[in-house]
Design an enzyme around this catalytic site. Structure first.
Site, PDB file in Angstrom:
ATOM      1  N   ASP A  38      47.220  14.468  52.180  1.00 54.31           N
ATOM      2  CA  ASP A  38      47.022  13.519  51.265  1.00 54.31           C
ATOM      3  C   ASP A  38      45.687  13.999  50.543  1.00 54.31           C
ATOM      4  O   ASP A  38      45.109  13.199  49.755  1.00 54.31           O
ATOM      5  CB  ASP A  38      46.988  12.054  51.678  1.00 54.31           C
ATOM      6  CG  ASP A  38      45.931  12.027  52.832  1.00 54.31           C
ATOM      7  OD1 ASP A  38      45.361  13.073  53.264  1.00 54.31           O
ATOM      8  OD2 ASP A  38      45.694  10.789  53.163  1.00 54.31           O
ATOM      9  N   HIS A 238      41.050  42.171  41.923  1.00 50.62           N
ATOM     10  CA  HIS A 238      41.061  40.622  42.177  1.00 50.62           C
ATOM     11  C   HIS A 238      40.518  40.204  43.640  1.00 50.62           C
ATOM     12  O   HIS A 238      41.361  39.646  44.179  1.00 50.62           O
ATOM     13  CB  HIS A 238      42.040  39.998  41.618  1.00 50.62           C
ATOM     14  CG  HIS A 238      42.223  40.229  39.910  1.00 50.62           C
ATOM     15  ND1 HIS A 238      43.443  39.746  39.547  1.00 50.62           N
ATOM     16  CD2 HIS A 238      41.388  40.150  39.011  1.00 50.62           C
ATOM     17  CE1 HIS A 238      43.415  39.765  38.160  1.00 50.62           C
ATOM     18  NE2 HIS A 238      41.941  40.301  37.892  1.00 50.62           N
ATOM     19  N   ASP A 255      31.803  39.352  40.019  1.00 49.38           N
ATOM     20  CA  ASP A 255      32.365  38.954  38.856  1.00 49.38           C
ATOM     21  C   ASP A 255      32.896  37.456  39.142  1.00 49.38           C
ATOM     22  O   ASP A 255      33.556  36.877  39.746  1.00 49.38           O
ATOM     23  CB  ASP A 255      33.735  39.615  38.825  1.00 49.38           C
ATOM     24  CG  ASP A 255      34.675  39.028  37.413  1.00 49.38           C
ATOM     25  OD1 ASP A 255      34.167  38.298  36.832  1.00 49.38           O
ATOM     26  OD2 ASP A 255      35.633  39.922  37.099  1.00 49.38           O
ATOM     27  N   ASP A 266      32.090  34.083  31.882  1.00 48.42           N
ATOM     28  CA  ASP A 266      32.916  35.210  32.866  1.00 48.42           C
ATOM     29  C   ASP A 266      31.908  36.594  32.767  1.00 48.42           C
ATOM     30  O   ASP A 266      31.818  37.353  31.638  1.00 48.42           O
ATOM     31  CB  ASP A 266      34.098  35.538  32.043  1.00 48.42           C
ATOM     32  CG  ASP A 266      34.751  36.863  32.917  1.00 48.42           C
ATOM     33  OD1 ASP A 266      34.500  37.191  33.955  1.00 48.42           O
ATOM     34  OD2 ASP A 266      36.091  37.304  32.337  1.00 48.42           O
ATOM     35  N   HIS A 345      42.276  48.675  33.763  1.00 49.23           N
ATOM     36  CA  HIS A 345      42.592  47.518  33.234  1.00 49.23           C
ATOM     37  C   HIS A 345      41.866  47.528  31.667  1.00 49.23           C
ATOM     38  O   HIS A 345      41.402  48.668  31.481  1.00 49.23           O
ATOM     39  CB  HIS A 345      41.714  46.277  33.891  1.00 49.23           C
ATOM     40  CG  HIS A 345      40.150  46.527  34.077  1.00 49.23           C
ATOM     41  ND1 HIS A 345      39.069  46.381  33.258  1.00 49.23           N
ATOM     42  CD2 HIS A 345      39.423  46.933  35.246  1.00 49.23           C
ATOM     43  CE1 HIS A 345      38.087  46.635  33.394  1.00 49.23           C
ATOM     44  NE2 HIS A 345      38.271  46.954  34.949  1.00 49.23           N
ATOM     45  N   HIS A 349      39.275  40.373  27.004  1.00 54.20           N
ATOM     46  CA  HIS A 349      40.096  39.554  26.761  1.00 54.20           C
ATOM     47  C   HIS A 349      39.630  38.475  26.018  1.00 54.20           C
ATOM     48  O   HIS A 349      38.108  38.280  26.209  1.00 54.20           O
ATOM     49  CB  HIS A 349      40.599  38.927  28.156  1.00 54.20           C
ATOM     50  CG  HIS A 349      39.751  38.548  29.202  1.00 54.20           C
ATOM     51  ND1 HIS A 349      39.143  37.270  29.258  1.00 54.20           N
ATOM     52  CD2 HIS A 349      39.243  39.303  30.442  1.00 54.20           C
ATOM     53  CE1 HIS A 349      38.310  37.379  30.289  1.00 54.20           C
ATOM     54  NE2 HIS A 349      38.490  38.444  30.872  1.00 54.20           N
ATOM     55  N   HIS A 356      40.967  33.538  30.744  1.00 53.62           N
ATOM     56  CA  HIS A 356      42.039  34.522  29.988  1.00 53.62           C
ATOM     57  C   HIS A 356      42.447  33.654  28.829  1.00 53.62           C
ATOM     58  O   HIS A 356      43.638  32.987  28.974  1.00 53.62           O
ATOM     59  CB  HIS A 356      42.997  35.264  30.714  1.00 53.62           C
ATOM     60  CG  HIS A 356      42.490  36.002  31.768  1.00 53.62           C
ATOM     61  ND1 HIS A 356      42.863  36.564  32.974  1.00 53.62           N
ATOM     62  CD2 HIS A 356      41.231  36.769  31.864  1.00 53.62           C
ATOM     63  CE1 HIS A 356      42.210  37.354  33.594  1.00 53.62           C
ATOM     64  NE2 HIS A 356      41.321  37.554  33.073  1.00 53.62           N
ATOM     65  N   GLU A 379      34.083  44.651  29.123  1.00 53.02           N
ATOM     66  CA  GLU A 379      34.117  44.632  30.648  1.00 53.02           C
ATOM     67  C   GLU A 379      34.589  46.184  30.941  1.00 53.02           C
ATOM     68  O   GLU A 379      35.628  46.223  31.579  1.00 53.02           O
ATOM     69  CB  GLU A 379      34.886  43.715  31.555  1.00 53.02           C
ATOM     70  CG  GLU A 379      36.218  43.182  30.992  1.00 53.02           C
ATOM     71  CD  GLU A 379      36.682  42.251  31.844  1.00 53.02           C
ATOM     72  OE1 GLU A 379      36.543  42.403  32.948  1.00 53.02           O
ATOM     73  OE2 GLU A 379      37.177  41.221  31.277  1.00 53.02           O
ATOM     74  N   TYR A 383      36.720  52.775  38.980  1.00 57.44           N
ATOM     75  CA  TYR A 383      36.745  52.295  40.350  1.00 57.44           C
ATOM     76  C   TYR A 383      37.228  53.528  40.942  1.00 57.44           C
ATOM     77  O   TYR A 383      38.456  54.086  40.700  1.00 57.44           O
ATOM     78  CB  TYR A 383      38.039  51.352  40.554  1.00 57.44           C
ATOM     79  CG  TYR A 383      37.463  50.166  39.538  1.00 57.44           C
ATOM     80  CD1 TYR A 383      36.619  49.057  40.066  1.00 57.44           C
ATOM     81  CD2 TYR A 383      38.140  50.244  38.053  1.00 57.44           C
ATOM     82  CE1 TYR A 383      36.356  48.178  38.903  1.00 57.44           C
ATOM     83  CE2 TYR A 383      37.750  49.102  37.268  1.00 57.44           C
ATOM     84  CZ  TYR A 383      36.804  48.091  37.846  1.00 57.44           C
ATOM     85  OH  TYR A 383      36.496  47.076  36.716  1.00 57.44           O
ATOM     86  N   ARG A 401      31.730  47.563  37.521  1.00 57.80           N
ATOM     87  CA  ARG A 401      32.084  46.880  36.559  1.00 57.80           C
ATOM     88  C   ARG A 401      30.783  46.224  35.753  1.00 57.80           C
ATOM     89  O   ARG A 401      30.006  45.665  36.383  1.00 57.80           O
ATOM     90  CB  ARG A 401      33.266  45.907  36.700  1.00 57.80           C
ATOM     91  CG  ARG A 401      33.840  45.064  35.301  1.00 57.80           C
ATOM     92  CD  ARG A 401      35.171  44.501  35.437  1.00 57.80           C
ATOM     93  NE  ARG A 401      35.301  43.495  36.308  1.00 57.80           N
ATOM     94  CZ  ARG A 401      35.582  43.562  37.551  1.00 57.80           C
ATOM     95  NH1 ARG A 401      36.205  44.600  38.071  1.00 57.80           N
ATOM     96  NH2 ARG A 401      35.846  42.674  38.461  1.00 57.80           N
ATOM     97  N   GLU A 403      30.162  43.566  32.741  1.00 51.84           N
ATOM     98  CA  GLU A 403      30.995  42.325  31.740  1.00 51.84           C
ATOM     99  C   GLU A 403      30.089  41.309  30.971  1.00 51.84           C
ATOM    100  O   GLU A 403      29.145  40.638  31.971  1.00 51.84           O
ATOM    101  CB  GLU A 403      32.274  41.701  32.644  1.00 51.84           C
ATOM    102  CG  GLU A 403      32.882  40.624  31.707  1.00 51.84           C
ATOM    103  CD  GLU A 403      33.901  40.031  32.440  1.00 51.84           C
ATOM    104  OE1 GLU A 403      33.796  39.888  33.678  1.00 51.84           O
ATOM    105  OE2 GLU A 403      34.874  39.645  32.128  1.00 51.84           O
TER     106      GLU A 403
HETATM  107 MN   LIG Z   1      36.793  39.019  32.487  1.00 50.97          MN
END
Ligand SMILES: [Mn+2]
Length: 434
Positions: A38, A238, A255, A266, A345, A349, A356, A379, A383, A401, A403
Protein backbone atom coordinates in the site's frame (compact mmCIF):
# COMPACT_ATOMS: atom_id res chain seq x y z
CA UNK A 1 7.44 27.10 -8.08
CA UNK A 2 3.97 27.62 -9.55
CA UNK A 3 4.12 30.47 -12.06
CA UNK A 4 1.48 33.16 -12.43
CA UNK A 5 -1.87 31.75 -13.60
CA UNK A 6 -1.69 34.13 -16.59
CA UNK A 7 1.28 32.18 -17.96
CA UNK A 8 -0.58 28.86 -17.86
CA UNK A 9 -3.71 30.47 -19.30
CA UNK A 10 -1.79 31.96 -22.18
CA UNK A 11 -0.14 28.59 -22.91
CA UNK A 12 -3.61 26.98 -23.11
CA UNK A 13 -4.78 29.71 -25.49
CA UNK A 14 -1.72 29.32 -27.69
CA UNK A 15 -2.19 25.55 -27.81
CA UNK A 16 -5.81 25.89 -28.93
CA UNK A 17 -4.88 28.50 -31.53
CA UNK A 18 -2.43 25.96 -33.00
CA UNK A 19 -4.98 23.11 -33.18
CA UNK A 20 -7.64 22.74 -35.90
CA UNK A 21 -10.92 24.65 -35.44
CA UNK A 22 -13.72 23.08 -33.39
CA UNK A 23 -11.30 20.97 -31.34
CA UNK A 24 -11.58 20.21 -27.63
CA UNK A 25 -8.30 19.24 -25.96
CA UNK A 26 -8.10 16.78 -23.09
CA UNK A 27 -5.07 15.85 -20.99
CA UNK A 28 -4.61 14.29 -17.56
CA UNK A 29 -2.12 14.62 -14.71
CA UNK A 30 -1.71 10.87 -14.20
CA UNK A 31 -2.35 8.43 -11.39
CA UNK A 32 -0.51 7.49 -8.25
CA UNK A 33 1.74 4.51 -8.82
CA UNK A 34 2.18 1.66 -6.34
CA UNK A 35 5.71 0.92 -5.13
CA UNK A 36 4.80 -2.10 -3.04
CA UNK A 37 1.73 -3.21 -1.09
CA UNK A 38 0.00 0.00 0.00
CA UNK A 39 2.99 2.31 -0.48
CA UNK A 40 2.93 4.67 -3.45
CA UNK A 41 5.74 6.42 -5.23
CA UNK A 42 5.68 10.14 -4.69
CA UNK A 43 3.37 11.64 -7.32
CA UNK A 44 4.87 13.64 -10.15
CA UNK A 45 2.42 15.13 -12.69
CA UNK A 46 2.73 14.50 -16.44
CA UNK A 47 4.98 17.21 -17.83
CA UNK A 48 2.64 18.48 -20.55
CA UNK A 49 -0.32 18.58 -18.16
CA UNK A 50 1.78 20.50 -15.66
CA UNK A 51 3.00 22.86 -18.40
CA UNK A 52 -0.60 23.81 -19.15
CA UNK A 53 -1.88 24.04 -15.56
CA UNK A 54 0.79 24.21 -12.85
CA UNK A 55 -1.54 21.76 -11.06
CA UNK A 56 0.29 18.89 -9.41
CA UNK A 57 -2.42 16.64 -7.93
CA UNK A 58 -2.99 13.13 -9.29
CA UNK A 59 -6.13 12.03 -11.17
CA UNK A 60 -6.92 15.49 -12.57
CA UNK A 61 -8.26 15.89 -16.12
CA UNK A 62 -8.13 19.15 -18.07
CA UNK A 63 -10.54 19.97 -20.90
CA UNK A 64 -9.90 23.04 -23.05
CA UNK A 65 -12.45 24.50 -25.46
CA UNK A 66 -11.47 26.09 -28.79
CA UNK A 67 -11.70 29.53 -27.15
CA UNK A 68 -9.17 28.53 -24.50
CA UNK A 69 -11.89 28.22 -21.86
CA UNK A 70 -10.58 25.62 -19.43
CA UNK A 71 -12.26 23.13 -17.11
CA UNK A 72 -10.55 20.89 -14.60
CA UNK A 73 -11.93 17.69 -13.08
CA UNK A 74 -10.27 17.21 -9.71
CA UNK A 75 -10.30 14.97 -6.66
CA UNK A 76 -13.01 16.31 -4.36
CA UNK A 77 -12.34 18.07 -1.08
CA UNK A 78 -12.56 15.27 1.50
CA UNK A 79 -11.63 16.06 5.12
CA UNK A 80 -11.09 12.41 5.96
CA UNK A 81 -8.85 11.62 2.96
CA UNK A 82 -7.01 14.92 3.45
CA UNK A 83 -6.41 13.96 7.08
CA UNK A 84 -4.45 10.94 5.81
CA UNK A 85 -3.05 11.96 2.42
CA UNK A 86 -2.79 15.74 2.61
CA UNK A 87 -4.39 18.86 1.22
CA UNK A 88 -6.45 18.94 -1.97
CA UNK A 89 -7.36 22.14 -3.81
CA UNK A 90 -10.80 20.89 -4.80
CA UNK A 91 -13.06 22.73 -7.24
CA UNK A 92 -12.79 26.13 -5.56
CA UNK A 93 -9.01 25.93 -5.50
CA UNK A 94 -8.87 24.91 -9.17
CA UNK A 95 -10.79 28.06 -10.10
CA UNK A 96 -9.34 30.54 -7.60
CA UNK A 97 -5.72 29.38 -7.44
CA UNK A 98 -5.23 27.97 -10.95
CA UNK A 99 -7.35 30.29 -13.07
CA UNK A 100 -9.71 27.62 -14.37
CA UNK A 101 -12.99 28.81 -15.88
CA UNK A 102 -14.79 25.85 -14.40
CA UNK A 103 -14.14 22.82 -12.24
CA UNK A 104 -15.98 19.62 -11.37
CA UNK A 105 -15.34 16.72 -9.05
CA UNK A 106 -13.78 13.74 -10.74
CA UNK A 107 -16.96 11.63 -10.72
CA UNK A 108 -18.67 14.31 -12.82
CA UNK A 109 -15.97 14.18 -15.49
CA UNK A 110 -18.06 12.15 -17.96
CA UNK A 111 -21.01 14.53 -17.74
CA UNK A 112 -18.68 17.51 -18.22
CA UNK A 113 -17.09 15.85 -21.25
CA UNK A 114 -20.50 15.09 -22.82
CA UNK A 115 -21.50 18.72 -22.41
CA UNK A 116 -18.25 20.20 -23.79
CA UNK A 117 -17.80 17.68 -26.64
CA UNK A 118 -21.34 17.98 -28.03
CA UNK A 119 -20.86 19.67 -31.41
CA UNK A 120 -17.04 19.61 -31.41
CA UNK A 121 -15.33 18.12 -34.47
CA UNK A 122 -12.19 16.70 -32.85
CA UNK A 123 -11.00 15.48 -29.51
CA UNK A 124 -7.28 16.29 -29.23
CA UNK A 125 -5.11 14.31 -26.85
CA UNK A 126 -1.67 12.81 -26.43
CA UNK A 127 -1.91 9.73 -28.59
CA UNK A 128 0.60 7.82 -26.45
CA UNK A 129 -1.78 8.05 -23.47
CA UNK A 130 -3.75 4.85 -24.04
CA UNK A 131 -5.94 5.39 -20.99
CA UNK A 132 -7.05 8.82 -22.17
CA UNK A 133 -7.49 7.53 -25.71
CA UNK A 134 -9.84 4.76 -24.56
CA UNK A 135 -11.72 7.23 -22.41
CA UNK A 136 -12.11 9.74 -25.23
CA UNK A 137 -13.35 7.06 -27.63
CA UNK A 138 -15.85 6.03 -24.95
CA UNK A 139 -17.12 9.61 -24.77
CA UNK A 140 -17.35 9.76 -28.55
CA UNK A 141 -19.33 6.51 -28.72
CA UNK A 142 -21.70 7.60 -25.96
CA UNK A 143 -22.38 10.87 -27.77
CA UNK A 144 -22.83 9.11 -31.12
CA UNK A 145 -25.47 6.87 -29.50
CA UNK A 146 -27.51 9.99 -28.73
CA UNK A 147 -27.59 11.22 -32.34
CA UNK A 148 -31.39 10.97 -32.52
CA UNK A 149 -31.61 13.33 -29.56
CA UNK A 150 -29.77 15.92 -31.62
CA UNK A 151 -26.32 15.35 -30.13
CA UNK A 152 -23.40 15.72 -32.55
CA UNK A 153 -20.45 13.49 -31.67
CA UNK A 154 -16.84 14.45 -32.53
CA UNK A 155 -15.67 12.80 -35.75
CA UNK A 156 -12.04 12.27 -34.87
CA UNK A 157 -9.59 11.73 -32.08
CA UNK A 158 -6.42 13.59 -33.05
CA UNK A 159 -2.91 13.77 -31.61
CA UNK A 160 -1.82 17.11 -30.15
CA UNK A 161 1.65 15.91 -29.10
CA UNK A 162 3.49 17.93 -31.72
CA UNK A 163 1.64 21.15 -30.90
CA UNK A 164 2.39 20.85 -27.16
CA UNK A 165 5.94 19.66 -27.72
CA UNK A 166 6.78 22.59 -29.98
CA UNK A 167 5.50 24.99 -27.32
CA UNK A 168 7.53 23.27 -24.60
CA UNK A 169 10.66 23.28 -26.76
CA UNK A 170 11.06 27.06 -26.63
CA UNK A 171 11.51 28.12 -23.02
CA UNK A 172 10.16 31.44 -21.75
CA UNK A 173 11.97 33.63 -19.25
CA UNK A 174 10.12 32.17 -16.25
CA UNK A 175 11.15 28.66 -17.27
CA UNK A 176 14.74 29.70 -17.89
CA UNK A 177 14.94 31.23 -14.44
CA UNK A 178 13.80 27.96 -12.82
CA UNK A 179 16.11 25.89 -15.02
CA UNK A 180 19.12 28.00 -14.07
CA UNK A 181 18.24 27.58 -10.39
CA UNK A 182 17.91 23.82 -10.85
CA UNK A 183 21.23 23.80 -12.71
CA UNK A 184 22.97 25.75 -9.97
CA UNK A 185 21.65 23.46 -7.22
CA UNK A 186 23.14 20.57 -9.17
CA UNK A 187 26.43 22.40 -9.67
CA UNK A 188 26.71 22.79 -5.88
CA UNK A 189 25.95 19.09 -5.41
CA UNK A 190 28.65 18.05 -7.89
CA UNK A 191 31.21 20.33 -6.22
CA UNK A 192 30.34 18.71 -2.91
CA UNK A 193 30.80 15.25 -4.41
CA UNK A 194 34.28 16.17 -5.72
CA UNK A 195 35.22 17.53 -2.32
CA UNK A 196 33.91 14.53 -0.40
CA UNK A 197 35.10 11.53 -2.39
CA UNK A 198 37.75 9.25 -0.90
CA UNK A 199 39.00 5.89 -2.14
CA UNK A 200 37.30 3.19 -0.06
CA UNK A 201 33.88 4.87 -0.05
CA UNK A 202 30.94 3.08 -1.58
CA UNK A 203 29.44 4.67 -4.68
CA UNK A 204 26.11 5.11 -2.89
CA UNK A 205 27.82 7.00 -0.09
CA UNK A 206 28.92 9.56 -2.65
CA UNK A 207 25.42 9.48 -4.13
CA UNK A 208 24.12 10.44 -0.68
CA UNK A 209 26.04 13.73 -0.96
CA UNK A 210 24.20 14.51 -4.18
CA UNK A 211 20.75 13.76 -2.79
CA UNK A 212 21.52 15.70 0.38
CA UNK A 213 22.50 18.81 -1.57
CA UNK A 214 19.65 18.55 -4.05
CA UNK A 215 17.12 18.40 -1.23
CA UNK A 216 18.84 20.88 1.02
CA UNK A 217 18.62 23.50 -1.73
CA UNK A 218 15.04 22.85 -2.74
CA UNK A 219 15.26 20.16 -5.41
CA UNK A 220 13.24 17.50 -3.56
CA UNK A 221 14.04 14.77 -6.07
CA UNK A 222 16.66 14.01 -8.69
CA UNK A 223 15.43 14.58 -12.25
CA UNK A 224 16.43 10.98 -13.12
CA UNK A 225 18.25 8.11 -11.40
CA UNK A 226 21.67 9.25 -10.19
CA UNK A 227 24.63 7.60 -11.90
CA UNK A 228 27.67 7.26 -9.64
CA UNK A 229 30.06 5.01 -11.52
CA UNK A 230 33.60 4.29 -10.40
CA UNK A 231 36.27 2.71 -12.59
CA UNK A 232 34.97 0.67 -15.51
CA UNK A 233 31.36 1.04 -14.28
CA UNK A 234 31.54 4.37 -16.11
CA UNK A 235 31.47 2.42 -19.37
CA UNK A 236 27.91 1.27 -18.56
CA UNK A 237 25.98 4.26 -19.86
CA UNK A 238 22.99 3.98 -17.52
CA UNK A 239 24.76 2.47 -14.49
CA UNK A 240 22.45 3.13 -11.52
CA UNK A 241 23.29 0.30 -9.11
CA UNK A 242 25.87 2.53 -7.45
CA UNK A 243 26.83 -0.23 -5.02
CA UNK A 244 30.54 -0.83 -5.57
CA UNK A 245 33.55 0.35 -3.65
CA UNK A 246 35.53 3.28 -5.03
CA UNK A 247 39.19 2.39 -5.46
CA UNK A 248 42.33 4.46 -5.48
CA UNK A 249 43.21 5.22 -9.10
CA UNK A 250 39.59 5.05 -10.30
CA UNK A 251 37.93 7.76 -12.24
CA UNK A 252 34.41 8.49 -11.01
CA UNK A 253 31.69 9.47 -13.43
CA UNK A 254 28.70 11.20 -11.85
CA UNK A 255 25.68 11.93 -14.04
CA UNK A 256 23.08 13.53 -11.78
CA UNK A 257 20.83 16.56 -11.65
CA UNK A 258 18.14 17.84 -9.33
CA UNK A 259 14.57 18.59 -10.37
CA UNK A 260 13.11 21.95 -9.38
CA UNK A 261 9.49 22.92 -10.01
CA UNK A 262 9.33 19.85 -12.27
CA UNK A 263 12.24 21.19 -14.40
CA UNK A 264 15.25 18.95 -14.91
CA UNK A 265 18.93 19.66 -14.76
CA UNK A 266 21.42 17.17 -16.16
CA UNK A 267 25.13 17.31 -15.34
CA UNK A 268 27.98 14.87 -15.77
CA UNK A 269 31.47 15.22 -14.42
CA UNK A 270 34.32 12.72 -14.35
CA UNK A 271 37.10 13.10 -11.80
CA UNK A 272 39.83 11.03 -10.11
CA UNK A 273 38.95 9.38 -6.78
CA UNK A 274 42.34 10.32 -5.36
CA UNK A 275 42.31 13.88 -6.73
CA UNK A 276 44.92 13.38 -9.46
CA UNK A 277 44.39 12.14 -13.03
CA UNK A 278 46.79 9.41 -14.21
CA UNK A 279 48.49 10.12 -17.52
CA UNK A 280 46.22 7.95 -19.71
CA UNK A 281 43.14 9.26 -17.86
CA UNK A 282 44.25 12.86 -18.42
CA UNK A 283 44.98 12.20 -22.11
CA UNK A 284 41.52 10.82 -22.87
CA UNK A 285 39.87 13.38 -20.59
CA UNK A 286 41.48 16.19 -22.58
CA UNK A 287 40.12 14.71 -25.82
CA UNK A 288 36.57 14.75 -24.38
CA UNK A 289 37.06 18.28 -23.08
CA UNK A 290 38.25 19.46 -26.50
CA UNK A 291 35.16 17.82 -28.03
CA UNK A 292 33.01 19.70 -25.51
CA UNK A 293 34.52 23.04 -26.55
CA UNK A 294 34.15 22.21 -30.24
CA UNK A 295 30.50 21.29 -29.67
CA UNK A 296 29.80 24.42 -27.64
CA UNK A 297 30.91 26.59 -30.56
CA UNK A 298 28.13 25.08 -32.69
CA UNK A 299 25.31 25.76 -30.21
CA UNK A 300 24.24 28.97 -31.88
CA UNK A 301 21.04 30.33 -33.38
CA UNK A 302 20.75 29.24 -37.02
CA UNK A 303 23.12 26.26 -36.78
CA UNK A 304 21.57 22.87 -37.57
CA UNK A 305 20.90 20.66 -34.53
CA UNK A 306 23.36 17.98 -35.60
CA UNK A 307 26.32 20.37 -36.01
CA UNK A 308 27.46 20.12 -32.39
CA UNK A 309 27.34 16.34 -32.44
CA UNK A 310 29.32 16.22 -35.67
CA UNK A 311 31.90 18.65 -34.31
CA UNK A 312 32.31 16.56 -31.15
CA UNK A 313 32.61 13.30 -33.10
CA UNK A 314 35.35 14.77 -35.23
CA UNK A 315 37.44 15.83 -32.23
CA UNK A 316 36.83 12.54 -30.42
CA UNK A 317 37.81 10.45 -33.45
CA UNK A 318 40.88 12.59 -34.02
CA UNK A 319 41.89 12.06 -30.38
CA UNK A 320 41.34 8.30 -30.61
CA UNK A 321 43.68 8.17 -33.61
CA UNK A 322 46.24 10.48 -31.99
CA UNK A 323 46.46 8.22 -28.94
CA UNK A 324 46.47 5.01 -30.99
CA UNK A 325 43.06 3.60 -29.95
CA UNK A 326 41.95 3.75 -33.58
CA UNK A 327 44.14 3.45 -36.65
CA UNK A 328 43.48 5.10 -39.95
CA UNK A 329 42.12 8.22 -41.57
CA UNK A 330 39.85 10.33 -39.34
CA UNK A 331 37.16 11.07 -41.92
CA UNK A 332 37.05 7.43 -43.01
CA UNK A 333 36.75 6.31 -39.38
CA UNK A 334 33.83 8.74 -38.97
CA UNK A 335 32.27 7.53 -42.21
CA UNK A 336 32.51 3.88 -41.12
CA UNK A 337 31.35 4.79 -37.60
CA UNK A 338 34.43 3.07 -36.15
CA UNK A 339 34.41 5.64 -33.34
CA UNK A 340 31.16 4.08 -32.10
CA UNK A 341 33.15 1.41 -30.24
CA UNK A 342 34.21 4.25 -27.93
CA UNK A 343 31.38 6.77 -28.35
CA UNK A 344 27.97 5.15 -28.78
CA UNK A 345 25.56 7.93 -27.78
CA UNK A 346 24.55 11.29 -29.18
CA UNK A 347 26.15 14.49 -27.93
CA UNK A 348 22.98 15.91 -26.40
CA UNK A 349 19.22 16.14 -26.15
CA UNK A 350 16.54 18.72 -25.42
CA UNK A 351 16.17 19.52 -21.73
CA UNK A 352 13.14 20.92 -19.90
CA UNK A 353 10.31 19.49 -17.82
CA UNK A 354 11.57 16.08 -18.92
CA UNK A 355 15.25 15.27 -18.84
CA UNK A 356 14.99 13.91 -22.37
CA UNK A 357 12.60 16.68 -23.27
CA UNK A 358 10.10 16.74 -26.08
CA UNK A 359 10.43 18.39 -29.47
CA UNK A 360 11.41 17.11 -32.86
CA UNK A 361 15.08 16.97 -33.81
CA UNK A 362 14.39 16.95 -37.53
CA UNK A 363 12.06 18.87 -39.79
CA UNK A 364 11.32 17.67 -43.33
CA UNK A 365 13.95 15.00 -42.93
CA UNK A 366 16.65 17.54 -42.09
CA UNK A 367 18.24 18.48 -38.82
CA UNK A 368 16.29 21.52 -37.54
CA UNK A 369 17.89 24.91 -36.93
CA UNK A 370 18.65 26.01 -33.39
CA UNK A 371 16.50 28.86 -32.06
CA UNK A 372 16.77 31.15 -29.07
CA UNK A 373 15.06 29.65 -26.02
CA UNK A 374 15.96 26.05 -26.75
CA UNK A 375 17.87 24.22 -24.02
CA UNK A 376 20.13 21.29 -24.88
CA UNK A 377 22.64 19.19 -23.07
CA UNK A 378 26.18 19.03 -24.39
CA UNK A 379 27.68 15.70 -23.36
CA UNK A 380 30.58 14.22 -25.28
CA UNK A 381 32.24 11.14 -23.81
CA UNK A 382 34.62 8.26 -24.41
CA UNK A 383 34.23 4.74 -23.04
CA UNK A 384 36.89 2.06 -23.40
CA UNK A 385 35.36 -1.31 -22.66
CA UNK A 386 37.47 -3.11 -20.03
CA UNK A 387 37.49 -6.20 -22.31
CA UNK A 388 38.62 -4.31 -25.43
CA UNK A 389 41.80 -6.11 -26.42
CA UNK A 390 42.32 -4.03 -29.55
CA UNK A 391 43.73 -1.21 -27.44
CA UNK A 392 46.68 -0.90 -25.09
CA UNK A 393 45.85 -2.17 -21.58
CA UNK A 394 46.41 1.27 -20.07
CA UNK A 395 43.22 2.59 -21.71
CA UNK A 396 40.89 -0.26 -20.76
CA UNK A 397 38.04 0.51 -18.38
CA UNK A 398 38.35 4.27 -18.69
CA UNK A 399 34.94 5.95 -19.05
CA UNK A 400 34.60 9.73 -19.33
CA UNK A 401 31.68 12.08 -19.95
CA UNK A 402 31.44 15.84 -19.50
CA UNK A 403 27.92 17.31 -19.62
CA UNK A 404 26.48 20.79 -19.19
CA UNK A 405 23.06 22.34 -19.85
CA UNK A 406 23.14 25.00 -22.54
CA UNK A 407 20.57 27.69 -23.31
CA UNK A 408 20.61 28.88 -26.92
CA UNK A 409 20.54 32.67 -26.92
CA UNK A 410 20.75 35.27 -29.67
CA UNK A 411 24.19 36.25 -28.34
CA UNK A 412 25.51 32.69 -28.24
CA UNK A 413 25.41 29.65 -25.99
CA UNK A 414 24.76 30.30 -22.30
CA UNK A 415 25.90 27.59 -19.89
CA UNK A 416 23.12 27.22 -17.28
CA UNK A 417 25.39 24.88 -15.30
CA UNK A 418 28.14 27.48 -15.07
CA UNK A 419 30.64 27.49 -12.24
CA UNK A 420 31.47 23.78 -12.17
CA UNK A 421 35.09 22.75 -12.75
CA UNK A 422 35.80 20.81 -15.91
CA UNK A 423 39.37 21.67 -16.95
CA UNK A 424 41.84 19.12 -15.54
CA UNK A 425 43.72 21.79 -13.59
CA UNK A 426 40.44 23.18 -12.15
CA UNK A 427 39.28 19.76 -10.97
CA UNK A 428 42.65 18.88 -9.42
CA UNK A 429 42.83 22.30 -7.70
CA UNK A 430 39.29 21.93 -6.31
CA UNK A 431 40.06 18.44 -5.02
CA UNK A 432 43.42 19.51 -3.57
CA UNK A 433 41.63 22.18 -1.54
CA UNK A 434 39.67 19.55 0.41
MN1 LIG B 1 21.98 14.03 -20.55
Amino acid sequence: MKLSTDIYRSRRHTLMANLPDHTVAVIRSGELCTRNNDCDYEFRPHSSFYYLTGFAEPSAVLLILPTGESHLAVLPKDPEREQWDGFRYGMTGAINEFGMDGAVELDELDDLAFELLDGAQNIALLMDDEVMRDHALGWRDALAAKARAGVVAPQAVIDMSDEIHELRLIKDSAEIEIMEKAAQISVAAHIQAMKTVQPGMMEYQLEAELNYHFMKHGARVPAYNNIVASGSNACVLHYIKNDEQIEDGDLILIDAGGELGCYASDITRTFPANGKFSEPQAQLYQVVLDAYHAGLEQLRVGKPYDAFHNAAVEVLTDGLVKHGLLQGNVSELIESKAYRDFYMHNTGHWLGLDVHDCGRYKQNGQSRMLQAGMVVTLEPGLYVNPDNETVDAKWRGIGIRIEDDILIREDGPYVLTHGLAKEISEIEALMASR
